[in-house]
Design an enzyme around this catalytic site. Structure first.
Site, PDB file in Angstrom:
ATOM      1  N   LYS A  74       0.508  -1.087  -0.372  1.00 38.72           N
ATOM      2  CA  LYS A  74       0.181  -0.502   0.386  1.00 38.72           C
ATOM      3  C   LYS A  74       0.569   1.418  -0.367  1.00 38.72           C
ATOM      4  CE  LYS A  74      -4.180  -1.888   2.449  1.00 38.72           C
ATOM      5  NZ  LYS A  74      -4.675  -2.478   3.559  1.00 38.72           N
ATOM      6  N   GLU A  94      -9.913 -10.998  -7.426  1.00 39.02           N
ATOM      7  CA  GLU A  94      -8.911  -9.958  -7.236  1.00 39.02           C
ATOM      8  C   GLU A  94      -7.822  -9.380  -8.260  1.00 39.02           C
ATOM      9  OE1 GLU A  94     -10.121  -8.807  -2.074  1.00 39.02           O
ATOM     10  OE2 GLU A  94      -7.872  -9.633  -2.793  1.00 39.02           O
ATOM     11  N   HIS A 100      -2.190  -5.198   1.837  1.00 39.45           N
ATOM     12  CA  HIS A 100      -3.501  -5.998   1.403  1.00 39.45           C
ATOM     13  C   HIS A 100      -3.410  -7.401   1.406  1.00 39.45           C
ATOM     14  CE1 HIS A 100      -7.178  -7.116   0.023  1.00 39.45           C
ATOM     15  NE2 HIS A 100      -6.702  -7.200  -0.839  1.00 39.45           N
ATOM     16  N   ASN A 144      -1.661   0.625   6.577  1.00 35.53           N
ATOM     17  CA  ASN A 144      -1.640  -0.606   7.481  1.00 35.53           C
ATOM     18  C   ASN A 144      -0.397  -1.535   6.061  1.00 35.53           C
ATOM     19  OD1 ASN A 144      -3.799  -1.606   5.872  1.00 35.53           O
ATOM     20  ND2 ASN A 144      -4.469  -2.794   7.447  1.00 35.53           N
ATOM     21  N   TYR A 157     -12.172  -1.900  -2.989  1.00 41.88           N
ATOM     22  CA  TYR A 157     -13.046  -1.574  -1.599  1.00 41.88           C
ATOM     23  C   TYR A 157     -14.303  -1.489  -1.276  1.00 41.88           C
ATOM     24  CZ  TYR A 157      -8.225  -2.463   0.556  1.00 41.88           C
ATOM     25  OH  TYR A 157      -7.179  -2.451   1.383  1.00 41.88           O
TER      26      TYR A 157
HETATM   27  P1  DAT Z   1      -7.231  -6.346   5.951  1.00 45.11           P
HETATM   28  O1  DAT Z   1      -6.808  -5.314   5.151  1.00 45.11           O
HETATM   29  O2  DAT Z   1      -6.975  -6.717   7.820  1.00 45.11           O
HETATM   30  O3  DAT Z   1      -8.610  -7.368   5.021  1.00 45.11           O
HETATM   31  P2  DAT Z   1     -10.469  -4.991   6.269  1.00 45.11           P
HETATM   32  O4  DAT Z   1     -10.937  -6.562   5.289  1.00 45.11           O
HETATM   33  O5  DAT Z   1     -10.968  -5.371   7.495  1.00 45.11           O
HETATM   34  O6  DAT Z   1      -9.166  -5.664   6.864  1.00 45.11           O
HETATM   35  O7  DAT Z   1     -10.088  -3.747   6.005  1.00 45.11           O
HETATM   36  C1  DAT Z   1      -9.843  -2.927   4.711  1.00 45.11           C
HETATM   37  C2  DAT Z   1      -8.841  -1.957   5.070  1.00 45.11           C
HETATM   38  O8  DAT Z   1     -10.075  -1.229   5.478  1.00 45.11           O
HETATM   39  C3  DAT Z   1      -8.035  -2.045   6.320  1.00 45.11           C
HETATM   40  O9  DAT Z   1      -7.166  -2.760   5.256  1.00 45.11           O
HETATM   41  C4  DAT Z   1      -7.815  -0.805   6.396  1.00 45.11           C
HETATM   42  C5  DAT Z   1      -9.440  -0.586   5.979  1.00 45.11           C
HETATM   43  N1  DAT Z   1      -9.692  -0.315   7.927  1.00 45.11           N
HETATM   44  C6  DAT Z   1     -10.146  -1.534   7.789  1.00 45.11           C
HETATM   45  N2  DAT Z   1     -10.996  -0.713   9.526  1.00 45.11           N
HETATM   46  C7  DAT Z   1     -10.873   0.276   9.070  1.00 45.11           C
HETATM   47  C8  DAT Z   1     -10.828   1.103  10.647  1.00 45.11           C
HETATM   48  N3  DAT Z   1     -11.498   1.076  11.609  1.00 45.11           N
HETATM   49  N4  DAT Z   1     -10.215   2.521  10.335  1.00 45.11           N
HETATM   50  C9  DAT Z   1      -9.452   2.408   9.607  1.00 45.11           C
HETATM   51  N5  DAT Z   1      -9.455   2.214   8.237  1.00 45.11           N
HETATM   52  C10 DAT Z   1     -10.156   0.777   8.687  1.00 45.11           C
HETATM   53 MG    MG Z   2     -10.093  -7.974   3.980  1.00 43.36          MG
END
Ligand code: DAT
Ligand code: MG
Length: 140
Positions: free
Chosen positions: A11, A128, A117, A114, A51
């Site tokens: 990212k 994807e 992905h 973070n 997303y």
């Molecule tokens: P992951 O990337 O671990 O699969 P996810 O699919 O729940 O996590 O969410 C996708 C992305 O969205 C994640 O990498 C970062 C962002 N995200 C998720 N929860 C968030 C939050 N509470 N605040 C800000 N960004 C968030």
């Molecule tokens: Mg995810």
């Protein structure tokens, strides 16, 4: 467990800090093979489609803005149990909860920024991968 393929994104927070090589080192050390990789600058439309499952979440706008803020590196990883294995290498979504030695523990800045992905299931991995790569680009 059979050989699987999973989709990965390095990212913007990570490409910006020149962490592509360090992240790839962790991927390869885990036994995952990078069978396709390219650097792209995502469009807003691509980020919103990618997303789309999070469209109703409060962080959706911020997430899509972040994903287009800098180039990213999209990848296909192949290996034994690759989907779950890469989730382990990545660590928890929130770096504060990520295990020692994981990509997110070592490099992520926050829950939003973070660093990586990774697909969460075989169906999403296939979708994807197909969204960003043609079959000819996957060299296993
Ligand atoms: P992951 O990337 O671990 O699969 P996810 O699919 O729940 O996590 O969410 C996708 C992305 O969205 C994640 O990498 C970062 C962002 N995200 C998720 N929860 C968030 C939050 N509470 N605040 C800000 N960004 C968030
Ligand atoms: Mg995810």
């Amino acid at each position: 467990m059979a050989i699987q393929r999973t989709f990965s994104i390095i990212k913007p927070d990570a490409t910006k800090r020149n962490l592509t090589g360090a992240i790839n080192a962790k991927i390869e050390a885990a036994g995952l093979r990078i069978i396709a990789q390219k650097r792209i600058h995502m469009t807003k439309a691509q980020a919103e489609t990618f997303y789309g499952v999070h469209r109703e979440r409060p962080f959706f706008g911020e997430l899509c803005e972040f994903m287009v803020s800098e180039p990213v590196v999209v990848q296909v990883l192949e290996g034994e149990n690759a989907i779950a294995k890469y989730r382990d290498v990545m660590g928890a979504t929130d770096p504060a909860e990520a295990a020692d030695g994981t990509i997110r523990k070592d490099f992520a800045l926050s829950k939003g920024e973070n660093s990586v992905h990774g697909s969460d299931a075989p169906e999403t991995a296939a979708e994807e991968i197909a969204y960003f790569f043609s079959g000819l680009e996957l060299v296993g």
